[in-house]
Design a protein around this motif. Structure first.
Motif, PDB file in Angstrom:
ATOM      1  N   GLY A  39     -11.875  14.510  -2.223  1.00 30.95           N
ATOM      2  CA  GLY A  39     -11.440  13.757  -3.389  1.00 30.95           C
ATOM      3  C   GLY A  39      -9.956  13.502  -3.449  1.00 30.95           C
ATOM      4  N   LYS A  40      -9.206  13.942  -2.459  1.00 35.16           N
ATOM      5  CA  LYS A  40      -7.760  13.739  -2.487  1.00 35.16           C
ATOM      6  C   LYS A  40      -7.387  12.342  -2.015  1.00 35.16           C
ATOM      7  CE  LYS A  40      -6.756  18.620  -1.691  1.00 35.16           C
ATOM      8  NZ  LYS A  40      -6.079  19.600  -0.823  1.00 35.16           N
ATOM      9  N   GLY A  41      -8.130  11.791  -1.095  1.00 32.83           N
ATOM     10  CA  GLY A  41      -7.826  10.461  -0.575  1.00 32.83           C
ATOM     11  C   GLY A  41      -8.720   9.413  -1.167  1.00 32.83           C
ATOM     12  N   THR A  42      -8.558   8.151  -0.781  1.00 31.73           N
ATOM     13  CA  THR A  42      -9.393   7.049  -1.257  1.00 31.73           C
ATOM     14  C   THR A  42     -10.751   7.120  -0.599  1.00 31.73           C
ATOM     15  OG1 THR A  42      -8.534   5.646   0.482  1.00 31.73           O
ATOM     16  CG2 THR A  42      -7.382   5.594  -1.620  1.00 31.73           C
ATOM     17  N   SER A  43     -11.731   6.544  -1.266  1.00 32.74           N
ATOM     18  CA  SER A  43     -13.101   6.601  -0.756  1.00 32.74           C
ATOM     19  C   SER A  43     -13.392   5.507   0.249  1.00 32.74           C
ATOM     20  CB  SER A  43     -14.090   6.505  -1.921  1.00 32.74           C
ATOM     21  OG  SER A  43     -13.903   5.286  -2.606  1.00 32.74           O
ATOM     22  N   ALA A  44     -12.462   4.641   0.459  1.00 34.57           N
ATOM     23  CA  ALA A  44     -12.697   3.537   1.407  1.00 34.57           C
ATOM     24  C   ALA A  44     -12.742   4.076   2.819  1.00 34.57           C
ATOM     25  CB  ALA A  44     -11.601   2.500   1.283  1.00 34.57           C
ATOM     26  N   PRO A  45     -13.658   3.618   3.675  1.00 34.74           N
ATOM     27  CA  PRO A  45     -13.739   4.124   5.049  1.00 34.74           C
ATOM     28  C   PRO A  45     -12.566   3.640   5.879  1.00 34.74           C
ATOM     29  CG  PRO A  45     -15.266   2.304   4.733  1.00 34.74           C
ATOM     30  CD  PRO A  45     -14.712   2.620   3.385  1.00 34.74           C
ATOM     31  N   SER A  46     -12.368   4.285   6.998  1.00 38.39           N
ATOM     32  CA  SER A  46     -11.279   3.928   7.897  1.00 38.39           C
ATOM     33  C   SER A  46     -11.576   2.607   8.579  1.00 38.39           C
ATOM     34  CB  SER A  46     -11.075   5.029   8.942  1.00 38.39           C
ATOM     35  OG  SER A  46     -12.236   5.155   9.735  1.00 38.39           O
ATOM     36  N   LYS A  47     -10.586   2.143   9.333  1.00 37.25           N
ATOM     37  CA  LYS A  47     -10.741   0.858  10.025  1.00 37.25           C
ATOM     38  C   LYS A  47     -11.833   0.922  11.070  1.00 37.25           C
ATOM     39  CE  LYS A  47      -8.017  -2.634  12.372  1.00 37.25           C
ATOM     40  NZ  LYS A  47      -6.667  -2.969  12.882  1.00 37.25           N
ATOM     41  N   GLY A  48     -11.892   2.033  11.781  1.00 36.56           N
ATOM     42  CA  GLY A  48     -12.933   2.176  12.799  1.00 36.56           C
ATOM     43  C   GLY A  48     -14.316   2.221  12.201  1.00 36.56           C
ATOM     44  N   GLU A  49     -14.457   2.938  11.039  1.00 36.46           N
ATOM     45  CA  GLU A  49     -15.755   3.000  10.395  1.00 36.46           C
ATOM     46  C   GLU A  49     -16.178   1.635   9.874  1.00 36.46           C
ATOM     47  OE1 GLU A  49     -15.156   5.920   7.485  1.00 36.46           O
ATOM     48  OE2 GLU A  49     -15.400   7.636   8.832  1.00 36.46           O
ATOM     49  N   ARG A  50     -15.205   0.872   9.353  1.00 40.29           N
ATOM     50  CA  ARG A  50     -15.558  -0.452   8.866  1.00 40.29           C
ATOM     51  C   ARG A  50     -16.086  -1.336   9.991  1.00 40.29           C
ATOM     52  NH1 ARG A  50     -10.719  -0.034   5.843  1.00 40.29           N
ATOM     53  NH2 ARG A  50      -9.643  -1.447   7.287  1.00 40.29           N
ATOM     54  N   LYS A  51     -15.492  -1.206  11.172  1.00 39.68           N
ATOM     55  CA  LYS A  51     -15.973  -2.001  12.310  1.00 39.68           C
ATOM     56  C   LYS A  51     -17.366  -1.557  12.739  1.00 39.68           C
ATOM     57  CE  LYS A  51     -11.502  -3.271  14.214  1.00 39.68           C
ATOM     58  NZ  LYS A  51     -10.604  -3.179  15.369  1.00 39.68           N
ATOM     59  N   LYS A  52     -17.580  -0.210  12.757  1.00 40.69           N
ATOM     60  CA  LYS A  52     -18.873   0.306  13.214  1.00 40.69           C
ATOM     61  C   LYS A  52     -19.987  -0.041  12.244  1.00 40.69           C
ATOM     62  CE  LYS A  52     -16.947   4.220  15.769  1.00 40.69           C
ATOM     63  NZ  LYS A  52     -16.873   5.691  15.840  1.00 40.69           N
ATOM     64  N   LYS A  56       0.832  -1.198   0.000  1.00 43.06           N
ATOM     65  CA  LYS A  56       0.000   0.000   0.000  1.00 43.06           C
ATOM     66  C   LYS A  56       0.868   1.250   0.000  1.00 43.06           C
ATOM     67  CE  LYS A  56      -3.894   2.077   2.430  1.00 43.06           C
ATOM     68  NZ  LYS A  56      -4.774   1.982   3.622  1.00 43.06           N
ATOM     69  N   GLN A  57       0.545   2.155  -0.931  1.00 42.21           N
ATOM     70  CA  GLN A  57       1.295   3.412  -1.024  1.00 42.21           C
ATOM     71  C   GLN A  57       0.821   4.370   0.066  1.00 42.21           C
ATOM     72  OE1 GLN A  57       3.796   3.982  -2.985  1.00 42.21           O
ATOM     73  NE2 GLN A  57       3.655   2.012  -4.069  1.00 42.21           N
ATOM     74  N   LYS A  58       1.768   4.996   0.742  1.00 42.34           N
ATOM     75  CA  LYS A  58       1.456   5.939   1.807  1.00 42.34           C
ATOM     76  C   LYS A  58       1.164   7.311   1.212  1.00 42.34           C
ATOM     77  CE  LYS A  58       3.167   7.625   6.231  1.00 42.34           C
ATOM     78  NZ  LYS A  58       4.280   7.613   7.188  1.00 42.34           N
ATOM     79  N   ASP A  59       0.044   7.886   1.644  1.00 41.74           N
ATOM     80  CA  ASP A  59      -0.367   9.219   1.171  1.00 41.74           C
ATOM     81  C   ASP A  59       0.299  10.265   2.044  1.00 41.74           C
ATOM     82  OD1 ASP A  59      -1.533  11.358   0.027  1.00 41.74           O
ATOM     83  OD2 ASP A  59      -3.618  10.714   0.324  1.00 41.74           O
ATOM     84  N   GLY A  60       1.226  11.029   1.461  1.00 42.88           N
ATOM     85  CA  GLY A  60       1.941  12.051   2.236  1.00 42.88           C
ATOM     86  C   GLY A  60       1.108  13.254   2.591  1.00 42.88           C
ATOM     87  N   ASN A  61      -0.023  13.507   1.851  1.00 45.40           N
ATOM     88  CA  ASN A  61      -0.872  14.676   2.123  1.00 45.40           C
ATOM     89  C   ASN A  61      -1.957  14.393   3.145  1.00 45.40           C
ATOM     90  OD1 ASN A  61       0.586  16.125   0.181  1.00 45.40           O
ATOM     91  ND2 ASN A  61      -0.698  15.301  -1.478  1.00 45.40           N
TER      92      ASN A  61
END
Length: 728
Positions: A638-651, A539-544
């Motif tokens: 729109g700068k980052g991926t649309s996938a939710p975070s780990k916490g949101e995925r759990k919730k 996975k590529q790390k997003d510096g922004n």
């Protein structure tokens, strides 16, 4: 005062080397036992004539002189032992222990005094050094010079080869009848020196005896003070004083017998040392022997041990003569009997086959190389399974000096006999615990089964682990396909439709003559087919993207770092971290407990009841909430991926299946095709003959456009199973 004095760590000087051992003064004898060889030297108390106490290299030493002229030197005493030893000598030996030091001036001229078998070189009235004449092997003279050569000792790191004395010529006033001083000096040395010379006739000669060590056939000539081995290539002269022990060992075939002579120091041939002289005889050989002495001389010298005319088996004649001349007992095997009824065990040592004899006080192995191990120098023994087969086992002996001797390829039938023998001799067995746990079984149970019959626990464990991994792979396959439950019957229907085959599985099995059992096996094989896994991409790390928040400990560490450094300036980063960890642990339990902050029902801010919450935990929670808000805004922009975070995925119930379908294009198209509601199923490879290439291209462009719309949205698509995480 007691009846005896004992001292450990005492050293006896023998031919320039120090032998470590124990010294004991008793009322009747002075006994010294060599720890390495086990040799015991005993001096009768009645023969002691002189005792000297002097300072030597290893502390304090005692020199004892006997009435026969022999001297013995023992070193390693302490200064406080003088009074105790002097009082004991005065009370029991009637000998005064006098203090007399050696001359240390370093002068090389003085007087040579011969006192029995001892040559003392004195400077003034103080001896500078002493030479036991028994250590002299040769004496040669020149014009005004005498050269003494010495017997070499292999145990000594540095050996004295020779000493030369300058003897002044006689005075001019002396008559011609008086002998030269050099000749007088030489005669005095040779009269007491241990110079081996085959002068006169031998007492007896044994012709062409077979010798295993050193190998060959030798004529053995018996002289009063030494043994002469004469072979075709080499000759050996063995003084009787170098003989330690004699052994008479029967061969396993009951037709031959070994006669073993233990030597110290060993005989030498070049760089080879022979510590044992091994002769082998046939029991059927008979010899008539006549000694080269009169009856009166034989009776007077050997006191009935020998007679002038003797006859009997050859091995008996040789052992009888050696026992009388050497004055040593002959050791024979004890009560041990092996499985075959013999007193030895067939085994291998260092890739050579031989025989191991369990004696009453030692083990001896013959013949290449010979090994003698006394029980008192054995640390422990071990019974080990053979490396190649269970038909045999290994017998390991470890000495107190750290050496290990492994006798391998011993038949398993000998195990019980050897184990009983070792137990009876009270030797330490390394793997005794294994035997005691299985005391109800026979002693040879360890060797009872072969490799094929024994239960292999390692193989069973590997099979169990493989079965667990196989089940885990099957479960992964089921989870990755769809949310629908797996139904083997439906899968067979799909396959039939794809290949337009209307024949049922039952019909085909009946027609082909395949039983239901084989059909079930095939279905099980299909269920166990492993899915090809694609390599996981890094996975590529997003510096922004916003930075993740710090925990309560790191927030506290950043605030307290300067205070920690001020305690001791110059601390390294590692020391600061170690000190911070100690301080964090020292905080009270009430301060470290995680008390979750209270939140209002209709706001994300922390309530005013901060008195209940802890300071650093509250700050960490606030930083976490701020990070989630910033991350949500970053994704919506729109700068980052649309996938939710780990916490949101759990919730919101984000499952692994939905994640796989999202990341693989194959999953998207498969979902669309499965959710159309049509009964007919078409794979991606299937192309209808009715469709044209333009229609297929247009449909492909439509699908690509819909994919882009889904990728731009911030919410994931809903699954077939009706997951309602959007409604939460």
């Amino acid at each position: 005062m007691g009846d005896a004095l004992e001292f450990s760590d005492i050293y006896q000087e023998v031919k320039g080397s120090w032998n470590d051992g124990r010294l004991r003064f008793s009322k009747q004898h002075v006994v010294f036992k060599n720890i390495k060889t086990g040799k015991v030297d005993s001096i009768p108390a009645a023969e002691l004539s002189q005792a000297r106490w002097r300072r030597v290299c290893l502390g304090q030493g005692v020199k004892l002189t006997t009435s026969t002229g022999h001297s013995y030197r023992y070193d390693g005493f302490r200064e406080g032992d003088f009074e105790k030893i002097a009082e004991f000598f005065r009370a029991h030996y009637k000998v005064e222990l006098l203090e007399k030091d050696l001359c240390v001036k370093g002068w090389n001229w003085g007087a040579a005094n011969f006192s029995g078998p001892l040559l003392s070189f004195e400077v003034g009235d103080t001896p500078a050094f002493e030479i036991p004449l028994a250590s002299v092997s040769q004496c040669a003279t020149g014009k005004n010079e005498v050269t003494l050569e010495f017997h070499q000792n292999d145990e000594a790191e540095v050996s004295l080869m020779e000493v030369r004395f300058y003897v002044p010529p006689r005075d001019a006033t002396a008559t011609d009848e008086e002998p030269e001083p050099v000749e007088v000096f030489r005669d005095n040395v040779l009269s007491k020196a241990d110079v081996i010379q085959a002068t006169g006739d031998a007492l007896c000669v044994f012709r062409e005896l077979q010798c295993l060590t050193p190998r060959g056939r030798y004529d053995i000539r018996i002289y009063p003070s030494f043994l002469h081995l004469h072979g075709k290539t080499f000759d050996y002269k063995i003084p009787y004083t170098t003989v330690l022990r004699l052994f008479l060992l029967p061969h396993k075939d009951q037709r031959q017998i070994f006669f073993v002579v233990s030597l110290d120091p060993p005989i030498k041939q070049g760089q080879t040392r022979y510590h044992f002289l091994i002769l082998i005889f046939s029991k059927e050989e008979v010899l008539s022997l006549s000694l080269n002495m009169t009856e009166e001389e034989v009776e007077k010298r050997y006191e009935g041990k020998l007679s002038k005319n003797m006859s009997g088996p050859l091995y008996e004649m040789v052992s009888r003569v050696m026992k009388a001349l050497v004055n040593r007992k002959i050791t024979v095997p004890g009560n041990f009997l092996g499985h075959s009824g013999t007193q030895c065990i067939t085994c291998s040592f260092k890739a050579s086959s031989g025989l191991l004899y369990p004696l009453e006080r030692a083990f001896i192995y013959v013949h290449k190389p010979p090994v003698h191990l006394r029980f008192e120098e054995v640390s422990c023994v071990n019974f080990a399974r053979g490396t190649t087969t269970t038909r045999s086992f290994d017998f390991e002996i470890k000495t107190k000096q750290g050496n290990q001797f492994t006798f391998s390829s011993i038949e398993r039938e000998e195990y019980g006999k050897l184990f009983d023998f070792v137990t009876a001799k009270k030797l330490s067995i390394k793997n005794r615990g294994f035997k005691e746990k299985k005391g109800t079984k026979r002693k040879d149970d360890m060797m009872e089964d072969s490799d094929e019959d024994r239960h292999d626990a390692y193989l069973e464990r590997m099979k169990a682990e493989g079965k667990i991994r196989e089940e885990a792979n099957d479960s992964d396959d089921y989870e990755g396909e769809s949310d629908e439950s797996f139904n083997p019957g439906e899968e067979e229907d799909d396959i039939e439709e794809e290949y337009d085959s209307k024949a049922s599985a039952s019909d085909s099995s009946v027609e082909g003559g395949v039983s239901d059992r084989e059909t079930k096996k095939r279905a099980a094989r299909k269920a166990k087919v492993l899915k090809e896994r694609k390599p996981r991409e890094k996975k590529q790390k997003d510096g922004n993207a916003p930075k993740r928040p710090m925990s309560a400990y790191f927030l506290w560490l950043n605030a307290s770092r300067e205070a920690i450094k001020s305690e001791r300036p110059g601390m390294s980063v590692t020391e600061v971290s170690r000190r911070a960890g100690e301080m964090w642990r020292e905080l009270g339990k009430e301060q470290k407990e995680l008390s979750p902050p209270c939140f209002c029902l209709f706001s994300l801010s922390v309530c005013s009841c901060l008195s209940v919450c802890q300071e650093w935990d509250v700050k960490a929670e606030e930083a976490k909430k701020a990070y989630e808000v910033a991350m949500r805004e970053y994704r919506e922009s729109g700068k980052g991926t649309s996938a939710p975070s780990k916490g949101e995925r759990k919730k919101k119930g984000w499952t692994r299946d939905e994640k796989k379908r999202r990341t693989s294009g194959e999953g998207k198209e498969g979902e669309r095709e499965r959710t159309t509601g049509n009964d007919s199923f078409k794979s991606r490879e299937f192309v209808s003959s009715d469709e044209s290439s333009s229609d297929r291209g247009e449909a492909k462009r439509k699908r690509k456009g819909s994919d882009k719309e889904e990728d731009g949205s911030s919410t994931p698509p809903s699954s077939e199973s009706g997951s309602d995480w959007m409604e939460q």
